[in-house]
Design a protein around this motif. Structure first.
Motif, PDB file in Angstrom:
ATOM      1  N   VAL A  93       0.792  -1.123   0.018  1.00 32.83           N
ATOM      2  CA  VAL A  93       0.074  -0.241   0.029  1.00 32.83           C
ATOM      3  C   VAL A  93       0.816   1.335   0.082  1.00 32.83           C
ATOM      4  CG1 VAL A  93      -1.776   1.162   1.364  1.00 32.83           C
ATOM      5  CG2 VAL A  93      -1.811  -1.092   1.317  1.00 32.83           C
ATOM      6  N   LEU A  94       1.923   1.091   0.955  1.00 33.82           N
ATOM      7  CA  LEU A  94       2.676   2.448   1.049  1.00 33.82           C
ATOM      8  C   LEU A  94       3.658   2.778  -0.021  1.00 33.82           C
ATOM      9  CD1 LEU A  94       1.750   2.161   4.472  1.00 33.82           C
ATOM     10  CD2 LEU A  94       3.988   3.598   4.334  1.00 33.82           C
ATOM     11  N   ALA A  95       4.394   1.499  -0.589  1.00 28.05           N
ATOM     12  CA  ALA A  95       5.277   1.681  -1.795  1.00 28.05           C
ATOM     13  C   ALA A  95       4.550   2.324  -2.936  1.00 28.05           C
ATOM     14  CB  ALA A  95       5.916   0.292  -1.925  1.00 28.05           C
ATOM     15  N   LEU A  96       3.393   1.686  -3.327  1.00 23.60           N
ATOM     16  CA  LEU A  96       2.654   2.284  -4.536  1.00 23.60           C
ATOM     17  C   LEU A  96       2.512   3.779  -4.385  1.00 23.60           C
ATOM     18  CD1 LEU A  96      -0.089  -0.551  -5.160  1.00 23.60           C
ATOM     19  CD2 LEU A  96       1.719   0.465  -6.638  1.00 23.60           C
ATOM     20  N   ARG A  97       1.954   4.370  -3.350  1.00 23.94           N
ATOM     21  CA  ARG A  97       1.613   5.644  -3.087  1.00 23.94           C
ATOM     22  C   ARG A  97       2.925   6.410  -3.042  1.00 23.94           C
ATOM     23  NH1 ARG A  97      -3.111   5.591   0.367  1.00 23.94           N
ATOM     24  NH2 ARG A  97      -4.340   4.050  -0.340  1.00 23.94           N
ATOM     25  N   LEU A  98       3.841   5.931  -2.601  1.00 21.84           N
ATOM     26  CA  LEU A  98       5.255   6.762  -2.452  1.00 21.84           C
ATOM     27  C   LEU A  98       5.703   6.820  -3.667  1.00 21.84           C
ATOM     28  CD1 LEU A  98       6.727   5.253   0.793  1.00 21.84           C
ATOM     29  CD2 LEU A  98       6.503   7.636   0.280  1.00 21.84           C
ATOM     30  N   GLU A  99       5.685   5.698  -4.615  1.00 21.11           N
ATOM     31  CA  GLU A  99       6.236   5.798  -6.190  1.00 21.11           C
ATOM     32  C   GLU A  99       5.396   6.924  -6.990  1.00 21.11           C
ATOM     33  OE1 GLU A  99       8.767   5.022  -7.663  1.00 21.11           O
ATOM     34  OE2 GLU A  99       9.308   3.031  -6.329  1.00 21.11           O
ATOM     35  N   ALA A 100       4.023   6.948  -6.525  1.00 19.22           N
ATOM     36  CA  ALA A 100       3.193   7.996  -7.412  1.00 19.22           C
ATOM     37  C   ALA A 100       3.688   9.453  -6.538  1.00 19.22           C
ATOM     38  CB  ALA A 100       1.755   7.945  -6.934  1.00 19.22           C
ATOM     39  N   LEU A 101       4.040   9.413  -5.469  1.00 14.78           N
ATOM     40  CA  LEU A 101       4.370  10.779  -4.980  1.00 14.78           C
ATOM     41  C   LEU A 101       5.621  11.144  -5.561  1.00 14.78           C
ATOM     42  CD1 LEU A 101       4.044  13.248  -2.682  1.00 14.78           C
ATOM     43  CD2 LEU A 101       4.955  11.957  -1.121  1.00 14.78           C
ATOM     44  N   ALA A 102       6.628  10.228  -5.866  1.00 18.02           N
ATOM     45  CA  ALA A 102       7.872  10.767  -6.349  1.00 18.02           C
ATOM     46  C   ALA A 102       7.632  11.115  -7.736  1.00 18.02           C
ATOM     47  CB  ALA A 102       8.790   9.348  -6.271  1.00 18.02           C
ATOM     48  N   GLU A 103       6.798  10.304  -8.385  1.00 21.41           N
ATOM     49  CA  GLU A 103       6.689  10.482  -9.942  1.00 21.41           C
ATOM     50  C   GLU A 103       6.185  12.246 -10.023  1.00 21.41           C
ATOM     51  OE1 GLU A 103       3.829   8.264 -12.545  1.00 21.41           O
ATOM     52  OE2 GLU A 103       5.306   6.802 -11.601  1.00 21.41           O
ATOM     53  N   TRP A 104       5.431  12.445  -9.151  1.00 21.36           N
ATOM     54  CA  TRP A 104       4.504  13.728  -9.161  1.00 21.36           C
ATOM     55  C   TRP A 104       5.751  14.894  -8.842  1.00 21.36           C
ATOM     56  CZ3 TRP A 104       5.123  17.176  -5.219  1.00 21.36           C
ATOM     57  CH2 TRP A 104       4.167  18.405  -5.389  1.00 21.36           C
ATOM     58  N   LEU A 105       6.796  14.533  -7.865  1.00 20.77           N
ATOM     59  CA  LEU A 105       7.581  15.315  -7.458  1.00 20.77           C
ATOM     60  C   LEU A 105       8.757  15.602  -8.728  1.00 20.77           C
ATOM     61  CD1 LEU A 105       8.764  16.302  -4.848  1.00 20.77           C
ATOM     62  CD2 LEU A 105      10.252  14.508  -4.573  1.00 20.77           C
ATOM     63  N   ALA A 106       8.807  14.481  -9.554  1.00 13.99           N
ATOM     64  CA  ALA A 106       9.767  14.392 -10.829  1.00 13.99           C
ATOM     65  C   ALA A 106       9.360  15.483 -11.838  1.00 13.99           C
ATOM     66  CB  ALA A 106      10.105  13.110 -11.315  1.00 13.99           C
ATOM     67  N   ASP A 107       7.866  15.440 -12.006  1.00 13.47           N
ATOM     68  CA  ASP A 107       7.071  16.249 -12.853  1.00 13.47           C
ATOM     69  C   ASP A 107       7.080  17.425 -12.441  1.00 13.47           C
ATOM     70  OD1 ASP A 107       6.699  14.093 -14.553  1.00 13.47           O
ATOM     71  OD2 ASP A 107       4.707  13.802 -13.981  1.00 13.47           O
ATOM     72  N   ALA A 108       6.585  17.812 -11.193  1.00 11.25           N
ATOM     73  CA  ALA A 108       6.647  19.174 -10.624  1.00 11.25           C
ATOM     74  C   ALA A 108       7.972  19.812 -10.296  1.00 11.25           C
ATOM     75  CB  ALA A 108       5.675  19.062  -9.364  1.00 11.25           C
ATOM     76  N   SER A 109       8.932  19.244 -10.149  1.00 10.94           N
ATOM     77  CA  SER A 109      10.114  20.024  -9.979  1.00 10.94           C
ATOM     78  C   SER A 109      10.818  20.115 -11.302  1.00 10.94           C
ATOM     79  CB  SER A 109      11.099  19.199  -9.260  1.00 10.94           C
ATOM     80  OG  SER A 109      11.357  17.861  -9.735  1.00 10.94           O
ATOM     81  N   ARG A 110      10.434  19.324 -12.381  1.00 17.51           N
ATOM     82  CA  ARG A 110      11.146  19.632 -13.628  1.00 17.51           C
ATOM     83  C   ARG A 110      12.551  19.233 -13.691  1.00 17.51           C
ATOM     84  NH1 ARG A 110       8.453  24.605 -15.327  1.00 17.51           N
ATOM     85  NH2 ARG A 110       6.162  24.183 -15.247  1.00 17.51           N
ATOM     86  N   ALA A 111      13.054  18.614 -12.602  1.00 13.89           N
ATOM     87  CA  ALA A 111      14.613  18.228 -12.355  1.00 13.89           C
ATOM     88  C   ALA A 111      15.175  17.107 -12.575  1.00 13.89           C
ATOM     89  CB  ALA A 111      15.018  18.739 -11.011  1.00 13.89           C
ATOM     90  N   LYS A 112      14.019  16.085 -12.823  1.00 13.04           N
ATOM     91  CA  LYS A 112      14.285  14.711 -13.046  1.00 13.04           C
ATOM     92  C   LYS A 112      15.148  14.021 -11.826  1.00 13.04           C
ATOM     93  CE  LYS A 112      12.062  13.969 -17.058  1.00 13.04           C
ATOM     94  NZ  LYS A 112      10.671  14.385 -16.339  1.00 13.04           N
ATOM     95  N   PRO A 113      14.676  14.209 -10.562  1.00 12.10           N
ATOM     96  CA  PRO A 113      15.721  13.692  -9.542  1.00 12.10           C
ATOM     97  C   PRO A 113      15.674  12.270  -9.396  1.00 12.10           C
ATOM     98  CG  PRO A 113      13.749  14.514  -8.690  1.00 12.10           C
ATOM     99  CD  PRO A 113      13.617  14.780 -10.060  1.00 12.10           C
ATOM    100  N   ALA A 114      16.810  11.508  -9.064  1.00 11.91           N
ATOM    101  CA  ALA A 114      16.943   9.948  -8.593  1.00 11.91           C
ATOM    102  C   ALA A 114      16.166   9.983  -7.659  1.00 11.91           C
ATOM    103  CB  ALA A 114      18.294   9.749  -9.008  1.00 11.91           C
ATOM    104  N   HIS A 115      15.523   8.887  -7.470  1.00  8.59           N
ATOM    105  CA  HIS A 115      14.879   8.526  -5.958  1.00  8.59           C
ATOM    106  C   HIS A 115      14.921   7.097  -5.682  1.00  8.59           C
ATOM    107  CE1 HIS A 115      11.362   7.570  -8.369  1.00  8.59           C
ATOM    108  NE2 HIS A 115      10.946   6.808  -7.442  1.00  8.59           N
ATOM    109  N   ARG A 116      14.559   6.674  -4.432  1.00  8.49           N
ATOM    110  CA  ARG A 116      14.527   5.297  -4.002  1.00  8.49           C
ATOM    111  C   ARG A 116      13.336   5.405  -2.966  1.00  8.49           C
ATOM    112  NH1 ARG A 116      19.049   1.885  -4.019  1.00  8.49           N
ATOM    113  NH2 ARG A 116      17.742   0.317  -2.887  1.00  8.49           N
ATOM    114  N   VAL A 117      12.373   4.448  -3.112  1.00 13.71           N
ATOM    115  CA  VAL A 117      11.216   4.342  -2.117  1.00 13.71           C
ATOM    116  C   VAL A 117      11.632   3.350  -1.065  1.00 13.71           C
ATOM    117  CG1 VAL A 117       9.065   3.512  -2.084  1.00 13.71           C
ATOM    118  CG2 VAL A 117       9.505   5.437  -3.586  1.00 13.71           C
ATOM    119  N   TYR A 118      11.395   3.688  -0.043  1.00 14.93           N
ATOM    120  CA  TYR A 118      11.493   2.727   1.300  1.00 14.93           C
ATOM    121  C   TYR A 118      10.426   2.466   2.040  1.00 14.93           C
ATOM    122  CZ  TYR A 118      16.553   1.836   0.785  1.00 14.93           C
ATOM    123  OH  TYR A 118      17.677   1.193   0.630  1.00 14.93           O
TER     124      TYR A 118
END
Ligand code: B12
Length: 377
Positions: free
Chosen positions: A108-133
């Motif tokens: 449940v958490l991992a899927l939502r965190l991936e969605a949040l990370a995706e949003w962050l990548a789009d919204a920041s336009r910075a294409k940051p690398a990320h890991r979800v834990y």
């Protein structure tokens, strides 16, 4: 584009998270406490916690992800009111800790965190690398949670929010994105002189406040320990068969816990919360899987849960369990035979002598023989 704290928190809330905080990806301030804990062997058989590569990662998050700058830490409530205390504490039932009443939280958490990370990548336009834990990562989640302002660490070692208690899961995104501003750490602790959690633990698992010795913890033994449970500890287990909520429920801040909005964490029947011990004791592989279908308990497997149910049955001393326990003296698992012998001894006392002597005579496994010898002595 810079992402403000308010913006990411709004997005996290829209994804259903109850808490969200942002903190620099610096080492946890409680690292020394963790190293002392490992040094003293308090991780028990959870050897992965002491593996040198995992220790290095806890010391420097860039070992996990080069260039890591920020940790976004989220909390998701799982508190649910399902059954009353009398049902939960019924010794004829095996009690499951509330965190495991619904579906597995990792997914449940991992899927939502991936969605949040995706949003962050789009919204920041910075294409940051990320890991979800969630849980499995080599980081001190509670400590980073405190640093991100999610709550304080209690004497029971839980991360506790002063207005919602401690029944929430923690997850995080480690990202290379740098923020202009970060959340303030929460006050380190708010326990004051209260020590209810420490006093409530029936197996004395806290050698001192803020330190849990897994080797005495009911949660550790019923979930993580795949071997024999110390005889000396078993009577303290009561009817817990998977996890334990005693030190958490004893905390006065738990009175603020509100029922989760997350339907995935709500149980859909009493068998996910407090199944009858006899149902577990008489289970075979297929009926065990059916009983715990879609429950995190299924992952532990029949052998472990039947072992735990034997301990709970020994504490219950209910006569209706006797035929099932006798049957378990013939189980293919030595672990189960040994713990069933203990439960029979507790339930029948000296009347179990013949059954146990017969078991000893036919038994090839040293541990089971040793268990029976200790009981008959
Ligand atoms: C191993 C583990 C366990 C082990 C050991 C628990 C422990 N206390 O160490 C066992 C199997 C026993 C266990 C049980 C539970 N667990 Co667990 N577990 C973990 C795991 C994977 C690692 C924890 C760890 O590193 N322990 C080592 C110790 C040394 O570190 P710590 O627990 O962070 O303790 C810190 C404090 O003691 C602090 N500290 C030390 N001295 C001092 C002094 C002061 C003054 C202060 C303020 C702080 C302080 O420093 C320590 C290091 O950060 C985490 C996930 C993760 N990666 O963090 C989940 C996690 C901690 N578990 C969780 C849960 C839900 C549970 C249970 C409630 C489940 C249950 N109902 O049975 C119980 C709670 C038991 C308890 N009181 O901890 C949640 C906790 C959520 C929260 N709000 O805190 C986590 C974060 C998983 C998640 N992602 O949600 N768990």
């Amino acid at each position: 584009m810079t992402i403000t704290l308010a913006r990411i928190k709004r997005k996290a809330a829209a994804l259903g998270f109850n808490l969200c905080g942002v903190t620099p990806a610096t080492p946890s301030p409680t690292l020394a406490a963790y190293l002392r804990w490992i040094d003293q062997g308090m991780q028990g058989e959870m050897r992965y916690l002491a593996r040198p590569d995992r220790v290095r990662r806890r010391m420097d998050l860039r070992e996990i992800m080069p260039g890591a700058k920020t940790l976004i830490v989220v909390g998701l409530d799982y508190y649910a009111r399902y059954a009353n205390e009398a049902t939960l504490n019924d010794p004829a039932r095996g009690r499951i800790a509330a965190y495991a009443w619904g579906v597995d939280y990792h997914q449940v958490l991992a899927l939502r965190l991936e969605a949040l990370a995706e949003w962050l990548a789009d919204a920041s336009r910075a294409k940051p690398a990320h890991r979800v834990y969630v849980d499995t990562g080599a980081i001190l989640e509670r400590s980073h949670g405190q640093q991100a302002g999610l709550g304080f660490i209690g004497k029971n070692t839980m991360l506790i929010h002063p207005r919602r208690g401690g029944s929430f899961f923690i997850g995080e995104i480690i990202t290379t994105l740098e923020f202009d501003a970060y959340d303030e750490p929460h006050r380190e602790t708010m326990c004051g002189t209260c020590a209810r959690c420490l006093a409530a633990c029936p197996t004395d698992a806290f050698p001192k406040p803020y330190v849990l010795d897994s080797r005495r913890c009911i949660s550790y033994h019923t979930i993580e320990n795949r071997g024999w449970i110390d005889r000396e500890l078993r009577a303290g287990f009561g009817n817990w068969i998977f996890g334990c909520d005693i030190c958490l429920d004893a905390c006065p801040f738990q009175r603020f816990a509100e029922e989760t909005d997350e339907v995935a964490f709500l149980p859909f029947d009493l068998d996910r919360v407090a199944p009858l011990l006899t149902d577990i004791l008489m289970s075979n592989e297929p009926s065990f899987r059916a009983l715990f279908r879609r429950s995190p308990v299924a992952r532990a497997g029949r052998e472990l849960i039947v072992r735990n149910a034997c301990v709970a049955a020994g504490n219950w001393r209910g006569e209706v369990a006797i035929p099932h326990l006798i049957q378990l003296l013939f189980d293919e698992s030595a672990l189960v035979r040994g713990h069933a012998a203990w439960a029979l001894w507790r339930t029948m006392g000296l009347d179990s002598s013949k059954l146990l002597t017969d078991l000893h005579r036919r038994e090839a496994d040293e541990r089971v023989r040793g268990e029976v010898e200790a009981l008959l002595a």
